[in-house]
Design a protein around this motif. Structure first.
Motif, PDB file in Angstrom:
ATOM      1  N   GLU A  30       0.800  -1.210   0.000  1.00  0.00           N
ATOM      2  CA  GLU A  30       0.000   0.000   0.000  1.00  0.00           C
ATOM      3  C   GLU A  30       0.842   1.273   0.000  1.00  0.00           C
ATOM      4  O   GLU A  30       0.543   2.229  -0.726  1.00  0.00           O
ATOM      5  N   ASN A  87      -3.660  -6.325   2.110  1.00  0.00           N
ATOM      6  CA  ASN A  87      -4.011  -5.555   0.916  1.00  0.00           C
ATOM      7  C   ASN A  87      -5.517  -5.620   0.666  1.00  0.00           C
ATOM      8  O   ASN A  87      -6.112  -6.700   0.692  1.00  0.00           O
ATOM      9  N   MET A  89      -8.226  -0.039  -2.919  1.00  0.00           N
ATOM     10  CA  MET A  89      -7.237   0.515  -3.838  1.00  0.00           C
ATOM     11  C   MET A  89      -7.881   0.952  -5.155  1.00  0.00           C
ATOM     12  O   MET A  89      -7.494   1.974  -5.729  1.00  0.00           O
ATOM     13  N   TYR A 147      -7.493   4.768  -6.405  1.00  0.00           N
ATOM     14  CA  TYR A 147      -6.650   5.107  -7.559  1.00  0.00           C
ATOM     15  C   TYR A 147      -7.382   5.047  -8.905  1.00  0.00           C
ATOM     16  O   TYR A 147      -6.819   5.465  -9.916  1.00  0.00           O
TER      17      TYR A 147
END
Length: 401
Positions: A295, A318, A323, A327
């Motif tokens: 990360e 994770n 994520m 992103y």
């Protein structure tokens, strides 16, 4: 109308094919041995040392209808090529552990052995101790680079022009790869600036070396940069490449093995030189393989031009869904399926898949796979259930196993 694996791969990478599925996995050899005992086809067993090293064979790909990204392993520039071409010791199946793009490789030799354990020097020049009849991680006893003098000798094996680094008939190889690349995505390994150095120096020693002799670290990284830059220039001149691949393995359960500050100082300028070169030749998919919790490093990798991360190990904390939300389309995500869930049974598999795969497939830029090699405690029945569940989520017909 059906499309090629290459078209599917690039479309997913570019977020142009939401809900599409491009599947692949790799397996520990013991996993496949167990599956054959459980009733799987005998053709799943690896028949060559190369298949052992690379975690599978063509039959497995066809059986599970995996898609295929072909790595240019005949060009010795990364871990896959090192494993596929490493020298063997006659009578011993212990050649899986060469990882770095040295050419020529060291000649393996037995140091000591008994009925269960063998200690040997591998193609990287490391000394390892391993159980004879297992592919479990070895115990690393010694490493070839200890100081500037040993580096000076080792560096000779990282010359991009060494004949052993390249296919003997380059023109024939180019024709073969460009023909294959009409249907299949082609990947070129482009090194790494932590993982390979650690293999040469040792985990503990290299962490001290960043402080005690940063000039030596810089020298090793510069040689890697030179090697990979020259490899890239020669390959992309003649072969159409769709993906570039870094191997780092620079994180553990709680985060990076070195600080993000050091990554920015030592590694990012070199990453950027490689990704700028790749981008200038139209290679816009840049993959990085690192275990552990990544990360803290994702924003640095993205800044450096690396946009596809694998395997997002769940046990390391994770969270691929988080994520993706953070992103967006800047990040291509691979892996993410908790290997531990596949060992627990169908209910746990369904919970694991349905908690993330529908959302991530819908978003695009996602290549689901088990978050590293499929381990031996996963049964054949469970894995087949997992594959068909994934196909069902993607709207594909289930396979008859």
């Amino acid at each position: 109308m059906s499309i090629s694996s290459r078209e599917r791969f690039l479309g997913i990478c570019r977020f142009e094919r939401p809900r599409d599925l491009f599947t692949f996995d790799m397996f520990w050899p013991e996993t496949l041995e167990n599956w054959v005992k459980q009733g799987a086809p005998k053709q799943m067993l690896p028949s060559t040392l190369s298949e052992v090293a690379l975690g599978g064979n063509r039959f497995i790909h066809d059986y599970f209808q995996f898609d295929h990204c072909h790595s240019l392993t005949q060009v010795i520039s990364g871990i896959g090529a090192a494993r596929a071409n490493q020298p063997s010791i006659p009578g011993y199946g212990i050649t899986r552990w060469q990882r770095t793009p040295v050419a020529p490789s060291y000649k393996p030799r037995i140091v000591a052995e008994d009925e269960r354990i063998v200690t040997y020097t591998n193609g990287d020049g490391q000394i390892l101790r391993i159980f004879k009849y297992s592919t479990r991680m070895p115990t690393f006893l010694d490493w070839p680079i200890k100081d500037r003098a040993t580096w000076k000798e080792y560096k000779k094996r990282l010359d991009p022009s060494t004949p052993e680094r390249w296919p003997a008939d380059w023109n024939a190889y180019v024709r073969e790869m460009n023909k294959l690349g009409e249907e299949t995505p082609i990947a070129l390994e482009v090194g790494g600036f932590y993982g390979y150095l650690r293999e040469w120096v040792g985990t503990e020693r290299i962490l001290y070396m960043f402080y005690d002799d940063p000039g030596l670290i810089e020298g090793m990284m510069e040689q890697m940069l030179y090697l990979e830059t020259e490899v890239i220039k020669r390959v992309v001149k003649d072969i159409r490449v769709d993906q570039a691949t870094f191997w780092e393995d620079m994180c553990y359960k709680a985060g990076p093995l070195i600080s993000p500050t050091m990554v920015r100082k030592f590694m990012m300028p070199r990453y950027k030189k490689i990704t700028d070169l790749l981008h200038s030749h139209g290679v816009d998919v840049v993959f990085l393989d690192s275990d552990g919790n990544v990360e803290q490093l994702i924003p640095l990798w993205l800044e450096a031009g690396i946009n596809y991360i694998w395997p997002f190990e769940v046990a390391a904390g994770n969270d691929a869904v988080a994520m993706r939300k953070k992103y967006g389309k800047d990040l291509i995500i691979g892996g993410t399926i908790d290997k531990r869930a596949l060992a627990k049974g169908k209910e746990a598999i369904r919970e694991e898949v349905m908690s993330k795969v529908p959302f991530l497939l819908e978003q695009g830029g996602y290549f689901p796979s088990v978050d590293h090699l499929v381990p031996p405690d996963v049964t054949f029945e469970n894995y087949c259930y997992y594959i068909n569940l994934m196909r069902d989520v993607a709207g594909l017909e289930k396979l008859s196993f």
